[in-house]
Design a protein around this motif. Structure first.
Motif, mmCIF file in Angstrom:
data_model
loop_
_atom_site.group_PDB
_atom_site.id
_atom_site.type_symbol
_atom_site.label_atom_id
_atom_site.label_comp_id
_atom_site.label_asym_id
_atom_site.label_seq_id
_atom_site.Cartn_x
_atom_site.Cartn_y
_atom_site.Cartn_z
ATOM 1 N N GLY A 31 0.616 -1.677 0.018
ATOM 2 C CA GLY A 31 0.464 0.071 -0.007
ATOM 3 C C GLY A 31 0.618 1.468 0.118
ATOM 4 N N SER A 32 2.165 0.649 -0.164
ATOM 5 C CA SER A 32 3.084 2.692 -0.215
ATOM 6 C C SER A 32 2.708 3.168 -1.119
ATOM 7 C CB SER A 32 4.526 2.029 0.101
ATOM 8 O OG SER A 32 4.970 1.216 1.476
ATOM 9 N N SER A 33 3.036 5.126 -1.188
ATOM 10 C CA SER A 33 2.457 5.355 -2.215
ATOM 11 C C SER A 33 3.205 6.644 -2.466
ATOM 12 C CB SER A 33 1.465 5.640 -2.822
ATOM 13 O OG SER A 33 0.164 6.062 -1.838
ATOM 14 N N GLY A 34 4.029 6.975 -0.952
ATOM 15 C CA GLY A 34 4.347 7.981 -1.073
ATOM 16 C C GLY A 34 6.077 8.084 -1.323
ATOM 17 N N ASP A 73 9.616 10.436 -5.714
ATOM 18 C CA ASP A 73 8.677 9.985 -5.569
ATOM 19 C C ASP A 73 8.727 9.039 -6.366
ATOM 20 O OD1 ASP A 73 5.373 9.755 -5.499
ATOM 21 O OD2 ASP A 73 4.682 11.451 -5.637
ATOM 22 N N ILE A 74 7.954 7.165 -5.850
ATOM 23 C CA ILE A 74 8.047 6.822 -7.356
ATOM 24 C C ILE A 74 6.777 5.960 -7.004
ATOM 25 C CG2 ILE A 74 10.649 5.772 -6.441
ATOM 26 C CD1 ILE A 74 9.386 3.986 -5.284
ATOM 27 N N GLY A 75 5.245 6.954 -6.733
ATOM 28 C CA GLY A 75 4.612 7.017 -7.518
ATOM 29 C C GLY A 75 3.800 5.527 -6.339
ATOM 30 N N THR A 90 25.242 -2.090 0.834
ATOM 31 C CA THR A 90 24.265 -1.857 1.223
ATOM 32 C C THR A 90 23.790 -0.624 0.950
ATOM 33 O OG1 THR A 90 24.858 -3.635 2.715
ATOM 34 C CG2 THR A 90 22.757 -1.877 2.855
ATOM 35 N N VAL A 91 22.489 -0.678 -0.138
ATOM 36 C CA VAL A 91 21.554 0.438 -0.390
ATOM 37 C C VAL A 91 20.574 0.168 0.386
ATOM 38 C CG1 VAL A 91 19.965 1.611 -2.393
ATOM 39 C CG2 VAL A 91 22.161 0.835 -2.983
ATOM 40 N N TYR A 92 19.865 1.164 1.564
ATOM 41 C CA TYR A 92 18.567 1.811 1.911
ATOM 42 C C TYR A 92 17.260 2.316 1.280
ATOM 43 C CZ TYR A 92 22.429 -0.129 5.561
ATOM 44 O OH TYR A 92 23.074 -0.701 5.688
ATOM 45 N N PHE A 93 16.712 1.598 1.471
ATOM 46 C CA PHE A 93 15.239 2.745 1.423
ATOM 47 C C PHE A 93 14.076 2.788 2.314
ATOM 48 C CE2 PHE A 93 16.830 -0.373 -1.999
ATOM 49 C CZ PHE A 93 16.714 0.841 -3.110
ATOM 50 N N THR A 94 14.146 4.273 2.782
ATOM 51 C CA THR A 94 12.943 4.464 3.994
ATOM 52 C C THR A 94 11.809 4.875 3.300
ATOM 53 O OG1 THR A 94 15.167 5.382 5.526
ATOM 54 C CG2 THR A 94 12.451 6.209 5.596
ATOM 55 N N GLU A 95 11.311 4.589 3.355
ATOM 56 C CA GLU A 95 9.965 4.951 3.047
ATOM 57 C C GLU A 95 9.066 6.113 3.685
ATOM 58 O OE1 GLU A 95 7.221 1.484 0.765
ATOM 59 O OE2 GLU A 95 8.590 0.382 1.477
#
Length: 97
Positions: A31-34, A73-75, A90-95
């Motif tokens: 459900g992520s979209s931010g 923003d990756i929609g 390592t590449v980190y992704f914070t949502e």
């Protein structure tokens, strides 16, 4: 001294990709979209691409220099892929919400 968990308003969580010179991907939270903050914790340029479960990153995609981060923003894309110009790391992704 007691340890405390750091919390930032609107942060859904952080995921990571064990990146190398071959594309690797991770799924976003359901459900992520931010927006997403991407932190390249490697010593090489990381190239990123958003898409579905088949997404593959290439060295012609969105670059993030070593040790730097970007908020993008990756929609509603459900997966993120990364590939490095060289080496591993390592590449980190914070949502965010």
């Amino acid at each position: 001294m007691t340890d405390h968990v750091l919390e930032a308003p609107g942060v859904k969580g952080t995921k990571s990709i064990s990146a190398s010179t071959s594309s690797a991907r991770t799924a976003r939270a359901v459900g992520s979209s931010g927006p997403v903050e991407i932190f390249n914790a490697t010593s090489a340029i990381a190239f990123l691409k958003a898409g579905d479960v088949t997404v593959t990153a290439a060295v012609t995609d969105y670059p993030i220099p070593a040790g730097e981060s970007r908020v993008v923003d990756i929609g509603a894309h459900t997966n993120l892929a990364a590939i490095l110009a060289s080496g591993t790391g390592t590449v980190y992704f914070t949502e965010f919400e």
